[in-house]
Design a protein around this motif. Sequence first.
Motif, mmCIF file in Angstrom:
data_model
loop_
_atom_site.group_PDB
_atom_site.id
_atom_site.type_symbol
_atom_site.label_atom_id
_atom_site.label_comp_id
_atom_site.label_asym_id
_atom_site.label_seq_id
_atom_site.Cartn_x
_atom_site.Cartn_y
_atom_site.Cartn_z
ATOM 1 N N CYS A 158 0.832 -1.066 0.053
ATOM 2 C CA CYS A 158 0.105 0.017 -0.027
ATOM 3 C C CYS A 158 0.843 1.300 -0.027
ATOM 4 O O CYS A 158 1.992 1.186 0.202
ATOM 5 C CB CYS A 158 -0.937 -0.040 1.209
ATOM 6 N N VAL A 159 0.402 2.360 -0.373
ATOM 7 C CA VAL A 159 1.136 3.605 -0.334
ATOM 8 C C VAL A 159 0.226 4.852 -0.298
ATOM 9 O O VAL A 159 -1.051 4.718 -0.669
ATOM 10 C CB VAL A 159 1.792 3.680 -1.904
ATOM 11 N N ASP A 160 0.688 5.924 0.390
ATOM 12 C CA ASP A 160 -0.162 7.232 0.749
ATOM 13 C C ASP A 160 0.946 7.996 0.959
ATOM 14 O O ASP A 160 1.876 7.786 2.051
ATOM 15 C CB ASP A 160 -1.153 6.998 1.636
ATOM 16 N N ASP A 161 0.882 9.245 0.528
ATOM 17 C CA ASP A 161 1.646 10.350 0.984
ATOM 18 C C ASP A 161 3.190 10.180 0.640
ATOM 19 O O ASP A 161 3.877 10.423 1.563
ATOM 20 C CB ASP A 161 1.559 10.691 2.501
ATOM 21 N N GLY A 162 3.483 9.593 -0.277
ATOM 22 C CA GLY A 162 4.922 9.053 -0.587
ATOM 23 C C GLY A 162 5.517 8.217 0.115
ATOM 24 O O GLY A 162 6.783 8.014 0.281
ATOM 25 N N VAL A 163 4.734 7.203 0.870
ATOM 26 C CA VAL A 163 5.323 6.324 1.786
ATOM 27 C C VAL A 163 4.642 4.890 1.152
ATOM 28 O O VAL A 163 3.491 4.838 1.044
ATOM 29 C CB VAL A 163 5.119 6.385 3.237
ATOM 30 N N LEU A 164 5.756 3.987 0.944
ATOM 31 C CA LEU A 164 5.236 2.617 0.296
ATOM 32 C C LEU A 164 5.605 1.554 1.335
ATOM 33 O O LEU A 164 6.531 1.495 1.814
ATOM 34 C CB LEU A 164 6.160 2.453 -1.129
ATOM 35 N N VAL A 165 4.662 0.830 1.447
ATOM 36 C CA VAL A 165 4.757 -0.214 2.713
ATOM 37 C C VAL A 165 4.645 -1.612 2.171
ATOM 38 O O VAL A 165 3.702 -1.753 1.351
ATOM 39 C CB VAL A 165 3.567 0.033 3.611
ATOM 40 N N TYR A 166 5.489 -2.313 2.331
ATOM 41 C CA TYR A 166 5.443 -3.643 1.848
ATOM 42 C C TYR A 166 6.417 -4.642 2.734
ATOM 43 O O TYR A 166 7.037 -4.177 3.568
ATOM 44 C CB TYR A 166 6.096 -3.710 0.342
ATOM 45 N N GLN A 167 6.534 -5.985 2.171
ATOM 46 C CA GLN A 167 7.078 -6.934 3.055
ATOM 47 C C GLN A 167 8.282 -7.286 2.022
ATOM 48 O O GLN A 167 8.233 -7.654 1.033
ATOM 49 C CB GLN A 167 6.337 -8.173 3.430
ATOM 50 N N GLU A 168 9.579 -7.124 2.628
ATOM 51 C CA GLU A 168 10.841 -7.403 1.961
ATOM 52 C C GLU A 168 10.718 -9.038 1.639
ATOM 53 O O GLU A 168 10.475 -9.668 2.654
ATOM 54 C CB GLU A 168 11.920 -6.889 2.549
ATOM 55 N N SER A 169 11.245 -9.293 0.449
ATOM 56 C CA SER A 169 11.433 -10.724 0.022
ATOM 57 C C SER A 169 12.459 -11.322 0.676
ATOM 58 O O SER A 169 12.576 -12.564 1.015
ATOM 59 C CB SER A 169 11.392 -10.778 -1.651
ATOM 60 N N VAL A 170 13.640 -10.657 0.999
ATOM 61 C CA VAL A 170 14.693 -11.382 1.679
ATOM 62 C C VAL A 170 14.674 -11.479 3.031
ATOM 63 O O VAL A 170 14.567 -12.669 3.681
ATOM 64 C CB VAL A 170 16.147 -10.633 1.179
ATOM 65 N N SER A 171 14.604 -10.366 3.696
ATOM 66 C CA SER A 171 14.434 -10.312 5.204
ATOM 67 C C SER A 171 12.946 -10.519 5.710
ATOM 68 O O SER A 171 13.239 -11.102 6.728
ATOM 69 C CB SER A 171 14.879 -8.812 5.798
#
Length: 556
Positions: A158-171
């Motif tokens: 998800c993204v809002d106000d220039g911030v993208l939230v996601y789950q890193e595939s490596v860590s």
Amino acid sequence: METDADIKRPCLFRQSGDGKTGKTTRDLTDLPSDVFLLIISHLSPQDNILCRRVSRAWLAAFTSDQICRNFMRWHFPRCREMRKLPDAPKQQQWAQIFPRVAQRYHHLRAAKPRLVEKIDVVQETKQKGPHRGVEPWNRQLRFDKHNAEFQYRDPTWCVDDGVLVYQESVSGRYVAYDLETRHRFSIPFDGTDKTVRRLRLAYGVLIFEWCEREPYHRLNDRETVHRHFATAFDVQRSSSRSSSPQASIVRSVSSPSSWSITFRSEWKIHFLGLPLNHHDRFFSAHTATHYALYLWQPNRSPWGEEDPLEQLTVWDISFPSAYRPSLDPSGANRPDPDLAPVVVRRFTWRELEFLGLRQRHTPSLREILLDERNIYVHDEDHRWLVGQHSPLSPPRHHHVRCTGVPFAGLGPRWLDECCADGDVHMSFCPRAGSATARVGGARRPLGLEGTWPGRAPCWRHEEFPYLTVSDVVDPRAGIRVVARQCFMMEALSAFVLPKISVESGEDEGGEEEEEAPEVRFPDEMWAELMGKGRICGDERWVVGEDREGKITVVRF
């Protein structure tokens, strides 16, 4: 008779040091300031930047902060940097800001990305895993042997106000990626032994809807139930200690250097729990103070009842609370209701039926939205729908509707239906065909923003036979990026309102704006952005997902 040879051409003179008058032509930069500004006001942003290469005198003149600020005011009055001017440092380096903004709008108006960035994320799984989304309705479009998606699955980001939230595939950790500074910040959400169903960032609040991977109890001989919860975090900017104007050269906000992500509260979204299957569904929305959830479950009653179970619930989540019901299965440590998220309104299936919102076996609900005191339900039906949840009696056109109901206090029901009309195949809507109303231009209702949730989503069929799949609306900048699909044809376009437009919908002379020009992106951008049927962003970038499951950030 006077001839051309007798006409004396005007020339400018410069007084020499010994008092003699020399017939020397002045440079443009030697003109009085008001004359100089009058001349350069007719230059394009690209020409203004190229003029810096002529000479040292021109470089000094065209890099003056006062001159560059005038360029910004003339060419980009609605850009993000000008809107943030009251909060910006007193000494902005406009000479460096102006070419950056000019470059952005050059690529945006040409629909040509300046840079495309790819990000690997954890993919959704159908079994027990870190992410399993909620199933959309089983409805697809079909016409003349051509099929197309009508409702897509939720993305894992998800993204809002220039911030993208996601789950890193490596860590495997959840991070907040600042798209402007390109810094990443860890989110204090432990995904161990949790399956995330949906995540959403809006109004400075990040909400994870998740369930336990291990079932809590058995529902019947074939199904088990998993406890479902929602966890909220406050996402706020942290100001930089440095007050130097150089800190704002690469950022459009005054001096943000990091993000503060803190736990706010956690609550149970269903008192018993939900199975992880293809039948039970829920839709949700939230603001900074409230959270709403619509629940649709097939009826498992042994008494022969067939209508599905439906419920719409609204919580007040404004008060922070350290209590976590996921760590207290018995509820022995439950705090006072006023000190934790509390249900403020619950609509049963009888109330939903009275309000005309009950979905039954042929649901048409597309999404739910919230504002300060009302909840809005968007319904959508199409003549070409097929599938288990398609209508038994299809409408003769593409039908959209918005129903608003107050959840705080009493009040009338708000109903806004699409006024489309046409024959059995085509749909015409007076609101459609223009991006102006969508971006907050002259054609919007007085006092209403283009993205006001109380309007029926007529933008979905504004350019028949195309169906608008998703769009990015930046009403303050007057920019819209829209993705349309017509079965085997796709189009990704950008709309930029004229530079003289203002939010009132009138130009400086009081006249209405012209129709927003449309520029199409290259055809290959559809596969790069529309893998999940959703795009997000603003005037600086567009964020989507490609067909391989990677996040695509298109920067302008």
